[in-house]
Motif scaffolding. Structure first.
Motif, PDB file in Angstrom:
ATOM      1  N   ARG A   1       9.629 -26.019  22.111  1.00 34.82           N
ATOM      2  CA  ARG A   1       8.331 -25.519  21.644  1.00 34.82           C
ATOM      3  C   ARG A   1       8.414 -25.437  20.120  1.00 34.82           C
ATOM      4  NH1 ARG A   1       4.790 -22.177  24.674  1.00 34.82           N
ATOM      5  NH2 ARG A   1       6.468 -22.008  26.177  1.00 34.82           N
ATOM      6  N   THR A   2       7.557 -26.225  19.430  1.00 37.21           N
ATOM      7  CA  THR A   2       7.647 -26.279  17.971  1.00 37.21           C
ATOM      8  C   THR A   2       6.349 -26.761  17.342  1.00 37.21           C
ATOM      9  OG1 THR A   2       8.922 -27.178  16.108  1.00 37.21           O
ATOM     10  CG2 THR A   2       8.576 -28.633  17.975  1.00 37.21           C
ATOM     11  N   ASN A   3       6.188 -26.468  16.073  1.00 33.42           N
ATOM     12  CA  ASN A   3       5.084 -27.004  15.261  1.00 33.42           C
ATOM     13  C   ASN A   3       5.553 -28.160  14.391  1.00 33.42           C
ATOM     14  OD1 ASN A   3       2.996 -25.214  16.049  1.00 33.42           O
ATOM     15  ND2 ASN A   3       3.919 -23.618  14.786  1.00 33.42           N
ATOM     16  N   ASP A   4       6.817 -28.484  14.436  1.00 33.55           N
ATOM     17  CA  ASP A   4       7.419 -29.519  13.588  1.00 33.55           C
ATOM     18  C   ASP A   4       7.165 -30.900  14.199  1.00 33.55           C
ATOM     19  OD1 ASP A   4       9.091 -31.283  12.226  1.00 33.55           O
ATOM     20  OD2 ASP A   4      10.707 -29.805  12.021  1.00 33.55           O
ATOM     21  N   ILE A   5       6.195 -31.627  13.653  1.00 40.04           N
ATOM     22  CA  ILE A   5       5.839 -32.920  14.237  1.00 40.04           C
ATOM     23  C   ILE A   5       6.925 -33.975  14.028  1.00 40.04           C
ATOM     24  CG2 ILE A   5       3.359 -32.523  14.203  1.00 40.04           C
ATOM     25  CD1 ILE A   5       3.198 -34.232  11.689  1.00 40.04           C
ATOM     26  N   VAL A   6       7.735 -33.815  13.008  1.00 39.56           N
ATOM     27  CA  VAL A   6       8.848 -34.744  12.795  1.00 39.56           C
ATOM     28  C   VAL A   6       9.897 -34.528  13.890  1.00 39.56           C
ATOM     29  CG1 VAL A   6      10.694 -35.438  11.221  1.00 39.56           C
ATOM     30  CG2 VAL A   6       8.417 -34.900  10.325  1.00 39.56           C
ATOM     31  N   LEU A   7      10.189 -33.286  14.202  1.00 38.26           N
ATOM     32  CA  LEU A   7      11.123 -32.969  15.279  1.00 38.26           C
ATOM     33  C   LEU A   7      10.602 -33.505  16.610  1.00 38.26           C
ATOM     34  CD1 LEU A   7      13.624 -31.559  16.418  1.00 38.26           C
ATOM     35  CD2 LEU A   7      12.258 -29.444  16.531  1.00 38.26           C
ATOM     36  N   ILE A   8       9.319 -33.337  16.853  1.00 41.16           N
ATOM     37  CA  ILE A   8       8.732 -33.845  18.096  1.00 41.16           C
ATOM     38  C   ILE A   8       8.881 -35.366  18.169  1.00 41.16           C
ATOM     39  CG2 ILE A   8       6.567 -34.159  19.371  1.00 41.16           C
ATOM     40  CD1 ILE A   8       5.784 -31.327  18.379  1.00 41.16           C
ATOM     41  N   SER A   9       8.636 -36.046  17.070  1.00 38.64           N
ATOM     42  CA  SER A   9       8.790 -37.507  17.041  1.00 38.64           C
ATOM     43  C   SER A   9      10.225 -37.920  17.333  1.00 38.64           C
ATOM     44  CB  SER A   9       8.365 -38.061  15.690  1.00 38.64           C
ATOM     45  OG  SER A   9       6.993 -37.883  15.491  1.00 38.64           O
TER      46      SER A   9
END
Length: 78
Positions: free
Chosen positions: A6-14
């Motif tokens: 669960r995160t707001n970090d779109i780079v991490l999600i990618s």
């Protein structure tokens, strides 16, 4: 499906998406729309979710990639 991260970090999600797709682990990013609509206040993190029968493999992949600290607690508590 269970929440893996669960995160707001779109780079991490990618990065997580790339790792899981490379390993052919099915995934779903939940709450992407509401997160985008609310702007940058960070009130609604996105959830990277995987089917329960792929959870152990996905968690292992992320730990091996050095992302163990990003993992949500597992439903079994481990």
């Amino acid at each position: 499906m269970i929440t893996l991260v669960r995160t707001n970090d779109i780079v991490l999600i990618s990065l997580i998406e790339a790792l899981l797709r490379e390993a052919r682990v099915p995934l779903f990013v939940a709450d992407a729309h509401v997160s985008a609509v609310e702007g940058s206040i960070g009130a609604f993190p996105r959830r990277v979710m995987v089917p329960e029968d792929h959870a152990a493999q996905a968690r292992r992949l992320l730990r091996d990639a050095g992302l163990g600290a990003e993992l949500a607690p597992s439903p079994g508590g481990s």
